[in-house]
Design an enzyme around this catalytic site. Structure first.
Site, PDB file in Angstrom:
ATOM      1  N   PHE A   1       0.825  -1.213   0.000  1.00  0.00           N
ATOM      2  CA  PHE A   1       0.000   0.000   0.000  1.00  0.00           C
ATOM      3  C   PHE A   1       0.864   1.270   0.000  1.00  0.00           C
ATOM      4  O   PHE A   1       0.472   2.295   0.520  1.00  0.00           O
ATOM      5  CB  PHE A   1      -0.976   0.006   1.187  1.00  0.00           C
ATOM      6  CG  PHE A   1      -1.836  -1.216   1.264  1.00  0.00           C
ATOM      7  CD1 PHE A   1      -2.688  -1.554   0.216  1.00  0.00           C
ATOM      8  CD2 PHE A   1      -1.774  -2.054   2.367  1.00  0.00           C
ATOM      9  CE1 PHE A   1      -3.476  -2.691   0.283  1.00  0.00           C
ATOM     10  CE2 PHE A   1      -2.559  -3.191   2.436  1.00  0.00           C
ATOM     11  CZ  PHE A   1      -3.407  -3.516   1.386  1.00  0.00           C
ATOM     12  N   ARG A   2       2.074   1.151  -0.560  1.00  0.00           N
ATOM     13  CA  ARG A   2       3.024   2.259  -0.667  1.00  0.00           C
ATOM     14  C   ARG A   2       3.458   2.797   0.696  1.00  0.00           C
ATOM     15  O   ARG A   2       3.892   3.943   0.828  1.00  0.00           O
ATOM     16  CB  ARG A   2       2.458   3.374  -1.565  1.00  0.00           C
ATOM     17  CG  ARG A   2       1.991   2.845  -2.930  1.00  0.00           C
ATOM     18  CD  ARG A   2       2.007   3.865  -4.016  1.00  0.00           C
ATOM     19  NE  ARG A   2       3.310   4.409  -4.314  1.00  0.00           N
ATOM     20  CZ  ARG A   2       4.268   3.775  -5.003  1.00  0.00           C
ATOM     21  NH1 ARG A   2       4.088   2.537  -5.440  1.00  0.00           N
ATOM     22  NH2 ARG A   2       5.410   4.380  -5.238  1.00  0.00           N
ATOM     23  N   LEU A   3       3.372   1.958   1.692  1.00  0.00           N
ATOM     24  CA  LEU A   3       3.893   2.304   3.021  1.00  0.00           C
ATOM     25  C   LEU A   3       5.328   1.812   3.104  1.00  0.00           C
ATOM     26  O   LEU A   3       5.661   0.870   3.829  1.00  0.00           O
ATOM     27  CB  LEU A   3       3.009   1.695   4.118  1.00  0.00           C
ATOM     28  CG  LEU A   3       1.559   2.180   4.110  1.00  0.00           C
ATOM     29  CD1 LEU A   3       0.741   1.457   5.171  1.00  0.00           C
ATOM     30  CD2 LEU A   3       1.505   3.695   4.323  1.00  0.00           C
TER      31      LEU A   3
END
Length: 198
Positions: free
Chosen positions: A174-176
């Site tokens: 989740f692009r974390l």
């Protein structure tokens, strides 16, 4: 989740490069080299990292190329390694300085003869009339240096980037992403480490 297991960014980089070397299909030492001219206009291209240690990251080129001219007026460079196979990226910034003549000679002489001849034939980054003109320059260089010994051109050398910041980026769901920046005020200063927001 990624957490650095060392306070030495060169050790961490060495491990990441080694892991990338096992999975990248071509040139795991490929990196974007970004320079800027006297007016701050940037340019970037892909080069190959030819060595690194705790003194810095080394790459070679024609000193009269666009990158060479830009470094001459603005000797601060950014590097970026991207290893898609392991979903990692490393960004490096810092000042650059010429390597010694001995280092440049050593690397130049390790190159294939055709590459050494090509360094004499190519007026890198300058206009070229056509491909036959380049091949004629190669033939002329071959005649000038018919044997295995091809000296290093005076305009061909390398630079060593002494990093002031090295950022490690690990892809996250989740692009974390996990991002850690090692930074220091000067070459002889201690590194500090910060986790950055993705």
């Amino acid at each position: 989740m990624f957490e650095p297991d060392t306070e030495n960014p060169f050790e961490l980089f060495e491990g990441w490069l080694r892991e990338a070397s096992e999975t990248e299909p071509n040139d795991p030492n490929a990196m974007t080299v970004a320079t800027a001219d006297a007016d701050g206009r940037p340019s970037a291209r892909i080069l190959l990292l030819k060595g690194f240690d705790e003194q810095g990251f080394v790459f070679y080129s024609n000193m009269e190329s666009q990158k060479g001219r830009e470094i001459a007026v603005n000797p601060f460079v950014a590097l970026c390694f991207h290893w898609k196979s392991v979903r990692r990226q490393v960004r490096v910034t810092g000042p650059v300085a010429r390597v010694t003549d001995e280092e440049a000679d050593g690397y130049f002489n390790s190159r294939p003869r055709g590459s050494r001849v090509g360094a004499w034939a190519s007026q890198q980054s300058r206009p070229l009339a056509d491909r036959p003109a380049l091949m004629a320059a190669v033939e002329n260089a071959n005649r000038s240096y018919p044997g295995e010994t091809v000296p290093r051109p005076p305009y061909w050398s390398g630079w060593r980037l002494t990093p002031l910041a090295i950022e490690f980026w690990q892809d996250g769901e989740f692009r974390l992403h996990d991002r850690f920046r090692f930074s220091r005020a000067g070459e002889s200063e201690a590194w500090t480490v910060d986790r950055l927001y993705p």
